[in-house]
Write an enzyme that holds these catalytic residues in place. Structure first.
Site, PDB file in Angstrom:
ATOM      1  N   ARG A 182      11.633  -1.556  11.066  1.00  0.00           N
ATOM      2  CA  ARG A 182      10.551  -1.131  11.968  1.00  0.00           C
ATOM      3  C   ARG A 182      10.411  -2.121  13.113  1.00  0.00           C
ATOM      4  NH1 ARG A 182       5.332   0.484   8.353  1.00  0.00           N
ATOM      5  NH2 ARG A 182       4.342  -0.877   9.871  1.00  0.00           N
ATOM      6  N   LYS A 225       0.840  -1.220   0.000  1.00  0.00           N
ATOM      7  CA  LYS A 225       0.000   0.000   0.000  1.00  0.00           C
ATOM      8  C   LYS A 225       0.861   1.250   0.000  1.00  0.00           C
ATOM      9  CE  LYS A 225      -1.954  -1.080   3.918  1.00  0.00           C
ATOM     10  NZ  LYS A 225      -1.231  -2.325   4.288  1.00  0.00           N
ATOM     11  N   ARG A 235       0.064  -9.018  13.521  1.00  0.00           N
ATOM     12  CA  ARG A 235      -0.541  -8.027  12.612  1.00  0.00           C
ATOM     13  C   ARG A 235      -1.371  -8.708  11.535  1.00  0.00           C
ATOM     14  NH1 ARG A 235       4.587  -5.196  10.589  1.00  0.00           N
ATOM     15  NH2 ARG A 235       3.232  -3.862   9.363  1.00  0.00           N
ATOM     16  N   ARG A 262      11.960  -5.781   4.934  1.00  0.00           N
ATOM     17  CA  ARG A 262      11.754  -4.346   4.674  1.00  0.00           C
ATOM     18  C   ARG A 262      12.707  -3.488   5.497  1.00  0.00           C
ATOM     19  NH1 ARG A 262       5.961  -1.666   5.516  1.00  0.00           N
ATOM     20  NH2 ARG A 262       6.139  -2.668   7.555  1.00  0.00           N
ATOM     21  N   ARG A 289      -9.515   0.813   8.852  1.00  0.00           N
ATOM     22  CA  ARG A 289      -9.011  -0.523   9.186  1.00  0.00           C
ATOM     23  C   ARG A 289     -10.047  -1.344   9.933  1.00  0.00           C
ATOM     24  NH1 ARG A 289      -3.213   0.467   9.033  1.00  0.00           N
ATOM     25  NH2 ARG A 289      -2.130  -1.469   9.487  1.00  0.00           N
TER      26      ARG A 289
HETATM   27  P1  AP5 Z   1       4.899  -1.586   1.871  1.00  0.00           P
HETATM   28  O1  AP5 Z   1       4.589  -0.758   0.684  1.00  0.00           O
HETATM   29  O2  AP5 Z   1       5.558  -0.967   3.053  1.00  0.00           O
HETATM   30  O3  AP5 Z   1       3.583  -2.355   2.345  1.00  0.00           O
HETATM   31  P2  AP5 Z   1       2.372  -1.797   3.225  1.00  0.00           P
HETATM   32  O4  AP5 Z   1       1.156  -2.517   2.728  1.00  0.00           O
HETATM   33  O5  AP5 Z   1       2.341  -0.312   3.217  1.00  0.00           O
HETATM   34  O6  AP5 Z   1       2.797  -2.385   4.632  1.00  0.00           O
HETATM   35  P3  AP5 Z   1       2.744  -1.736   6.101  1.00  0.00           P
HETATM   36  O7  AP5 Z   1       3.472  -2.725   7.003  1.00  0.00           O
HETATM   37  O8  AP5 Z   1       3.257  -0.345   6.118  1.00  0.00           O
HETATM   38  O9  AP5 Z   1       1.263  -1.782   6.371  1.00  0.00           O
HETATM   39  P4  AP5 Z   1       0.570  -1.729   7.702  1.00  0.00           P
HETATM   40  O10 AP5 Z   1      -0.809  -1.478   7.229  1.00  0.00           O
HETATM   41  O11 AP5 Z   1       0.706  -2.894   8.608  1.00  0.00           O
HETATM   42  O12 AP5 Z   1       1.350  -0.609   8.514  1.00  0.00           O
HETATM   43  P5  AP5 Z   1       0.928   0.823   8.988  1.00  0.00           P
HETATM   44  O13 AP5 Z   1       2.139   1.639   8.998  1.00  0.00           O
HETATM   45  O14 AP5 Z   1      -0.273   1.294   8.242  1.00  0.00           O
HETATM   46  O15 AP5 Z   1       5.774  -2.827   1.349  1.00  0.00           O
HETATM   47  C1  AP5 Z   1       6.311  -3.786   2.264  1.00  0.00           C
HETATM   48  C2  AP5 Z   1       7.651  -4.322   1.719  1.00  0.00           C
HETATM   49  O16 AP5 Z   1       7.403  -5.017   0.495  1.00  0.00           O
HETATM   50  C3  AP5 Z   1       8.670  -3.214   1.389  1.00  0.00           C
HETATM   51  O17 AP5 Z   1       9.954  -3.685   1.676  1.00  0.00           O
HETATM   52  C4  AP5 Z   1       8.515  -3.003  -0.118  1.00  0.00           C
HETATM   53  O18 AP5 Z   1       9.725  -2.573  -0.681  1.00  0.00           O
HETATM   54  C5  AP5 Z   1       8.125  -4.406  -0.593  1.00  0.00           C
HETATM   55  N1  AP5 Z   1       7.199  -4.386  -1.729  1.00  0.00           N
HETATM   56  C6  AP5 Z   1       6.167  -3.513  -1.944  1.00  0.00           C
HETATM   57  N2  AP5 Z   1       5.519  -3.819  -3.079  1.00  0.00           N
HETATM   58  C7  AP5 Z   1       6.147  -4.924  -3.589  1.00  0.00           C
HETATM   59  C8  AP5 Z   1       5.935  -5.736  -4.752  1.00  0.00           C
HETATM   60  N3  AP5 Z   1       4.924  -5.487  -5.608  1.00  0.00           N
HETATM   61  N4  AP5 Z   1       6.752  -6.788  -4.960  1.00  0.00           N
HETATM   62  C9  AP5 Z   1       7.751  -7.068  -4.094  1.00  0.00           C
HETATM   63  N5  AP5 Z   1       8.024  -6.335  -2.986  1.00  0.00           N
HETATM   64  C10 AP5 Z   1       7.225  -5.288  -2.734  1.00  0.00           C
HETATM   65  O19 AP5 Z   1       0.434   0.559  10.474  1.00  0.00           O
HETATM   66  C11 AP5 Z   1       1.333   0.220  11.506  1.00  0.00           C
HETATM   67  C12 AP5 Z   1       0.561   0.146  12.825  1.00  0.00           C
HETATM   68  O20 AP5 Z   1      -0.040   1.415  13.113  1.00  0.00           O
HETATM   69  C13 AP5 Z   1      -0.602  -0.852  12.873  1.00  0.00           C
HETATM   70  O21 AP5 Z   1      -0.167  -2.153  13.178  1.00  0.00           O
HETATM   71  C14 AP5 Z   1      -1.465  -0.238  13.964  1.00  0.00           C
HETATM   72  O22 AP5 Z   1      -0.958  -0.507  15.239  1.00  0.00           O
HETATM   73  C15 AP5 Z   1      -1.331   1.254  13.731  1.00  0.00           C
HETATM   74  N6  AP5 Z   1      -2.354   1.808  12.817  1.00  0.00           N
HETATM   75  C16 AP5 Z   1      -2.129   2.404  11.618  1.00  0.00           C
HETATM   76  N7  AP5 Z   1      -3.286   2.793  11.072  1.00  0.00           N
HETATM   77  C17 AP5 Z   1      -4.267   2.449  11.941  1.00  0.00           C
HETATM   78  C18 AP5 Z   1      -5.693   2.566  11.925  1.00  0.00           C
HETATM   79  N8  AP5 Z   1      -6.333   3.116  10.887  1.00  0.00           N
HETATM   80  N9  AP5 Z   1      -6.385   2.092  12.981  1.00  0.00           N
HETATM   81  C19 AP5 Z   1      -5.759   1.522  14.033  1.00  0.00           C
HETATM   82  N10 AP5 Z   1      -4.410   1.362  14.109  1.00  0.00           N
HETATM   83  C20 AP5 Z   1      -3.663   1.820  13.075  1.00  0.00           C
END
Ligand code: AP5
Length: 213
Positions: free
Chosen positions: A160, A13, A171, A127, A88
């Site tokens: 991270r 994402k 997660r 990552r 979410r």
């Molecule tokens: P990346 O693009 O980082 O993937 P992502 O889907 O953004 O993954 P996140 O871990 O950031 O998502 P998340 O939703 O768990 O975390 P968030 O920060 O929102 O890609 C991942 C890896 O794959 C990278 O190394 C990239 O290079 C590689 N990659 C990407 N595309 C690729 C492809 N096509 N092919 C191969 N490799 C690829 O949330 C973190 C925490 O915050 C949550 O756990 C929660 O505690 C809190 N939080 C955030 N938002 C909320 C909410 N709305 N409500 C409640 N808690 C929340």
């Protein structure tokens, strides 16, 4: 246009949101980045959020909704924005609809990033992120030009804290329990576009562009 990027942790994402920012000039609204910034600044909200994030749990709906409500009111969101990691839960999706309705707006499309759990674990465990500009890399598939250094701002890359094996597994289970029902929520509104996000990042980007065209 208002886009929701929906999908499990590691489905790409953030990677695709950053490409859309460059291509379309819409801001990326990532609740994860907002919370990590609050942690880095040591605000009370950040301190509270950290206890949830470090163990892979969601922060409360009221915190996440409050962050987005404030952010979408800023002028740079007038022409559209990309929601990355929000909503979410069903209550967050309903709150988003209410917030936008008050402004006479609505979500246009929700892209569902589909990737199997095994590939997600591979992506998240490899990552590396930039703590300064939030750029993302992968130790095998998206290596920085200089080992351990951000291509964009030169800061030292980090892993991270929630990308440890134990927290990744938590997660993923939180995603399946709380977030995956949102696919049905947007499907019922005829807004869901499912993507095979196991493909290379360029191909996923092309699929999004094709769908938007
Ligand atoms: P990346 O693009 O980082 O993937 P992502 O889907 O953004 O993954 P996140 O871990 O950031 O998502 P998340 O939703 O768990 O975390 P968030 O920060 O929102 O890609 C991942 C890896 O794959 C990278 O190394 C990239 O290079 C590689 N990659 C990407 N595309 C690729 C492809 N096509 N092919 C191969 N490799 C690829 O949330 C973190 C925490 O915050 C949550 O756990 C929660 O505690 C809190 N939080 C955030 N938002 C909320 C909410 N709305 N409500 C409640 N808690 C929340």
């Amino acid at each position: 246009m208002i886009l929701v990027l929906l999908g499990p942790p590691g489905s790409g994402k953030g990677t695709q949101a950053k490409r859309l920012v460059k291509e379309r000039n819409w801001p990326q609204l990532s609740t994860g980045d907002m919370l990590r910034n609050a942690i880095a600044e040591g605000t009370p909200l950040g301190l509270e959020a950290k206890t949830f994030m470090d163990r892979g749990a969601l922060v409360s709906d009221s915190i996440a909704i409050g962050l987005v409500d404030e952010r979408v009111s800023r002028p740079d969101c007038e022409n559209g924005f990309i929601l990355d990691g929000f909503p979410r839960t069903i209550p967050q999706a309903e709150a988003l609809d209410r917030i936008l309705l008050k402004k006479g707006r609505k979500v246009d499309w929700a892209f569902l990033f589909e990737v199997d759990d095994r590939e997600l674990v591979r992506r998240l465990s490899g990552r590396r992120t930039c703590p300064k500009c939030n750029a993302m890399f992968h130790v095998d598939t998206m290596q920085p030009k200089r080992d351990g250094i951000c291509d964009h701002c030169g800061a030292k890359l980090i892993q991270r804290p929630d990308d440890s094996a134990e927290v990744i597994s938590k997660r993923l289970s939180v995603y399946h329990d709380w977030t995956s029902p949102l696919a049905e929520y947007y499907r019922r509104q005829d807004k869901l576009i499912a993507l095979d996000a196991t493909r290379a990042a360029n191909e996923v980007n092309q699929a999004i562009s094709a769908a938007l065209a």
